[in-house]
Design a protein around this motif. Structure first.
Motif, PDB file in Angstrom:
ATOM      1  N   LEU A   1      28.097  47.514  37.432  1.00  0.00           N
ATOM      2  CA  LEU A   1      29.610  47.951  36.762  1.00  0.00           C
ATOM      3  C   LEU A   1      30.509  46.720  37.375  1.00  0.00           C
ATOM      4  CD1 LEU A   1      31.628  49.574  35.512  1.00  0.00           C
ATOM      5  CD2 LEU A   1      31.500  51.241  37.341  1.00  0.00           C
ATOM      6  N   HIS A   2      30.766  46.014  36.697  1.00  0.00           N
ATOM      7  CA  HIS A   2      31.695  44.693  37.434  1.00  0.00           C
ATOM      8  C   HIS A   2      33.095  44.981  37.328  1.00  0.00           C
ATOM      9  CE1 HIS A   2      34.349  41.817  35.124  1.00  0.00           C
ATOM     10  NE2 HIS A   2      34.054  42.791  34.134  1.00  0.00           N
ATOM     11  N   CYS A   3      33.608  44.107  38.239  1.00  0.00           N
ATOM     12  CA  CYS A   3      34.829  44.379  38.631  1.00  0.00           C
ATOM     13  C   CYS A   3      35.339  45.466  39.088  1.00  0.00           C
ATOM     14  CB  CYS A   3      35.794  43.426  37.691  1.00  0.00           C
ATOM     15  SG  CYS A   3      37.559  42.933  38.333  1.00  0.00           S
TER      16      CYS A   3
ATOM     17  N   SER B   1      27.542  36.521  39.652  1.00  0.00           N
ATOM     18  CA  SER B   1      27.031  37.393  38.711  1.00  0.00           C
ATOM     19  C   SER B   1      27.690  37.645  37.273  1.00  0.00           C
ATOM     20  CB  SER B   1      26.585  38.681  39.247  1.00  0.00           C
ATOM     21  OG  SER B   1      27.713  39.377  39.505  1.00  0.00           O
ATOM     22  N   HIS B   2      28.968  37.268  37.285  1.00  0.00           N
ATOM     23  CA  HIS B   2      29.791  37.488  35.942  1.00  0.00           C
ATOM     24  C   HIS B   2      30.745  36.413  35.783  1.00  0.00           C
ATOM     25  CE1 HIS B   2      31.350  40.452  33.344  1.00  0.00           C
ATOM     26  NE2 HIS B   2      32.505  39.720  33.239  1.00  0.00           N
ATOM     27  N   SER B   3      30.688  35.713  34.587  1.00  0.00           N
ATOM     28  CA  SER B   3      31.799  34.690  34.514  1.00  0.00           C
ATOM     29  C   SER B   3      32.003  34.377  32.903  1.00  0.00           C
ATOM     30  CB  SER B   3      31.170  33.351  34.977  1.00  0.00           C
ATOM     31  OG  SER B   3      29.937  33.014  34.381  1.00  0.00           O
ATOM     32  N   HIS B   4      32.833  33.557  32.449  1.00  0.00           N
ATOM     33  CA  HIS B   4      32.812  33.414  31.025  1.00  0.00           C
ATOM     34  C   HIS B   4      33.151  31.879  30.777  1.00  0.00           C
ATOM     35  CE1 HIS B   4      33.141  37.703  29.911  1.00  0.00           C
ATOM     36  NE2 HIS B   4      33.940  37.730  31.117  1.00  0.00           N
ATOM     37  N   TYR B   5      32.106  30.881  31.118  1.00  0.00           N
ATOM     38  CA  TYR B   5      32.126  29.602  30.988  1.00  0.00           C
ATOM     39  C   TYR B   5      32.183  29.142  29.491  1.00  0.00           C
ATOM     40  CZ  TYR B   5      32.022  28.856  35.905  1.00  0.00           C
ATOM     41  OH  TYR B   5      32.244  28.899  37.160  1.00  0.00           O
TER      42      TYR B   5
ATOM     43  N   GLY C   1      25.663  42.587  27.987  1.00  0.00           N
ATOM     44  CA  GLY C   1      26.904  42.425  28.464  1.00  0.00           C
ATOM     45  C   GLY C   1      27.858  41.186  28.037  1.00  0.00           C
ATOM     46  N   GLU C   2      28.967  41.171  27.887  1.00  0.00           N
ATOM     47  CA  GLU C   2      29.844  42.288  28.597  1.00  0.00           C
ATOM     48  C   GLU C   2      30.101  43.574  27.372  1.00  0.00           C
ATOM     49  OE1 GLU C   2      33.240  40.496  30.433  1.00  0.00           O
ATOM     50  OE2 GLU C   2      34.000  42.335  30.862  1.00  0.00           O
ATOM     51  N   ILE C   3      29.680  44.675  27.781  1.00  0.00           N
ATOM     52  CA  ILE C   3      29.939  45.885  27.189  1.00  0.00           C
ATOM     53  C   ILE C   3      30.817  46.860  27.921  1.00  0.00           C
ATOM     54  CG2 ILE C   3      27.889  45.387  26.021  1.00  0.00           C
ATOM     55  CD1 ILE C   3      26.580  47.550  27.388  1.00  0.00           C
TER      56      ILE C   3
ATOM     57  N   THR D   1      33.160  36.091  39.676  1.00  0.00           N
ATOM     58  CA  THR D   1      34.394  35.698  39.528  1.00  0.00           C
ATOM     59  C   THR D   1      35.109  36.261  38.537  1.00  0.00           C
ATOM     60  OG1 THR D   1      33.436  33.855  38.020  1.00  0.00           O
ATOM     61  CG2 THR D   1      33.859  33.439  40.386  1.00  0.00           C
ATOM     62  N   ASP D   2      34.363  36.679  37.268  1.00  0.00           N
ATOM     63  CA  ASP D   2      35.049  36.947  36.005  1.00  0.00           C
ATOM     64  C   ASP D   2      35.827  35.636  35.472  1.00  0.00           C
ATOM     65  OD1 ASP D   2      35.153  38.381  33.796  1.00  0.00           O
ATOM     66  OD2 ASP D   2      36.976  39.733  34.591  1.00  0.00           O
ATOM     67  N   CYS D   3      35.327  34.576  36.153  1.00  0.00           N
ATOM     68  CA  CYS D   3      36.497  33.315  35.699  1.00  0.00           C
ATOM     69  C   CYS D   3      36.118  32.962  34.093  1.00  0.00           C
ATOM     70  CB  CYS D   3      35.744  31.962  36.321  1.00  0.00           C
ATOM     71  SG  CYS D   3      34.021  31.584  35.804  1.00  0.00           S
TER      72      CYS D   3
HETATM   73 ZN   LIG Z   1      34.193  39.679  32.105  1.00  0.00          ZN
END
Ligand SMILES: [Zn+2]
Length: 261
Positions: free
Chosen positions: A159-161, A17-21, A101-103, A209-211
């Motif tokens: 609310l991520h991570c 649900s959350h990454s930065h490819y 997002g990401e905000i 992941t927030d990869c």
């Molecule tokens: Zn992130």
């Protein structure tokens, strides 16, 4: 390309649900990796933009790969890039955008521009509500202000991570929001997080992941990617005493529900 140890999973059950490819850390291997992930257990990915340029890259990836979706927003660390809320409004018109997002707020990296961060966060929440999109929220060492703003505007989202207390998690749940759990849960120094995972109902948990950052153990410090969620889910299954498949299936279902897929 992908070390087979990264995910013994064959069925595509993992939703990240959350990454930065768009991150340059993936430049050398991006297409090869993104072609392989569906064969390594991954069924869906949301890649988040942090300013105009990275949002555009996120949208291009979502256009190119069926299983990838984009989120667009201005990250609190990217305020000085000059991206405006109007830019985000225009980017959000793409049919591949599923969230704002990401905000959020980051008082760890920037403690001197709190007022500006809060203003931008609130403006983007209002945009998300107007467009009927969920928000993906970043909160680093800004728990009290983040919670106050979320209580004031009550957006749908995640609310991520998550790095807050059990008490804060309970407040977020009361607002109807989801909580994102990532690789940190596998770290030995994840202090409060195991208790949060223990109390978190399965219908409110998302995996992420927030990869390229935050690879779970046993890959800590390495370039992270979505198939590694297998190890995050394995740890959660152990903490909650629920089967790994159930963790993966339920969290994927939650992501699809939140992002309207
Ligand atoms: Zn992130």
């Amino acid at each position: 390309m992908i070390n087979a140890d990264c995910s013994p999973l064959k069925a595509p059950l993992i939703f990240d649900s959350h990454s930065h490819y768009d991150d340059e850390g993936f430049d050398e291997i991006r297409d090869c990796l993104l072609n392989e992930l569906p064969n390594n257990g991954v069924c869906g990915i949301v890649t988040c933009g942090c300013d105009k340029a990275s949002c555009q890259k996120a949208i291009s990836l979502a256009e190119k790969y069926d299983y990838i979706y984009a989120a667009v927003g201005i990250h609190p660390d990217n305020i000085s890039t000059g991206t405006t809320v109007q830019d985000i409004r225009l980017l959000a018109e793409s049919k591949n955008v599923v969230a704002i997002g990401e905000i959020g707020l980051d008082y760890f990296h920037n403690a001197e521009n709190k007022t500006e961060q809060i203003k931008l966060f609130e403006e983007q929440i209002l945009l998300a509500k107007e467009l009927d999109l969920p928000v993906i929220v970043h909160d680093r060492e800004a728990h009290a202000d983040t919670l106050e703003i979320l209580k004031k505007h009550k957006p749908k989202g995640v609310l991520h991570c998550f790095s807050g207390s059990v008490e804060m998690a309970a407040e977020i749940l009361k607002l109807g929001m989801y909580i994102g759990i990532g690789g940190v849960i596998t770290f030995k120094n994840a202090k409060k997080l195991p208790d949060v995972v223990k109390m978190l109902p399965m219908d409110r948990m998302l995996l992420e992941t927030d990869c390229p950052y935050l690879a779970p153990e046993p890959f800590r410090g390495k370039l992270c990617h979505s198939a590694m969620i297998y190890y995050t889910a394995e740890k959660i299954a152990e903490i909650k005493d629920i089967s790994l498949n159930e963790i993966l299936e339920k969290t994927a279902e939650n992501s699809k529900k939140l992002f309207g897929l």
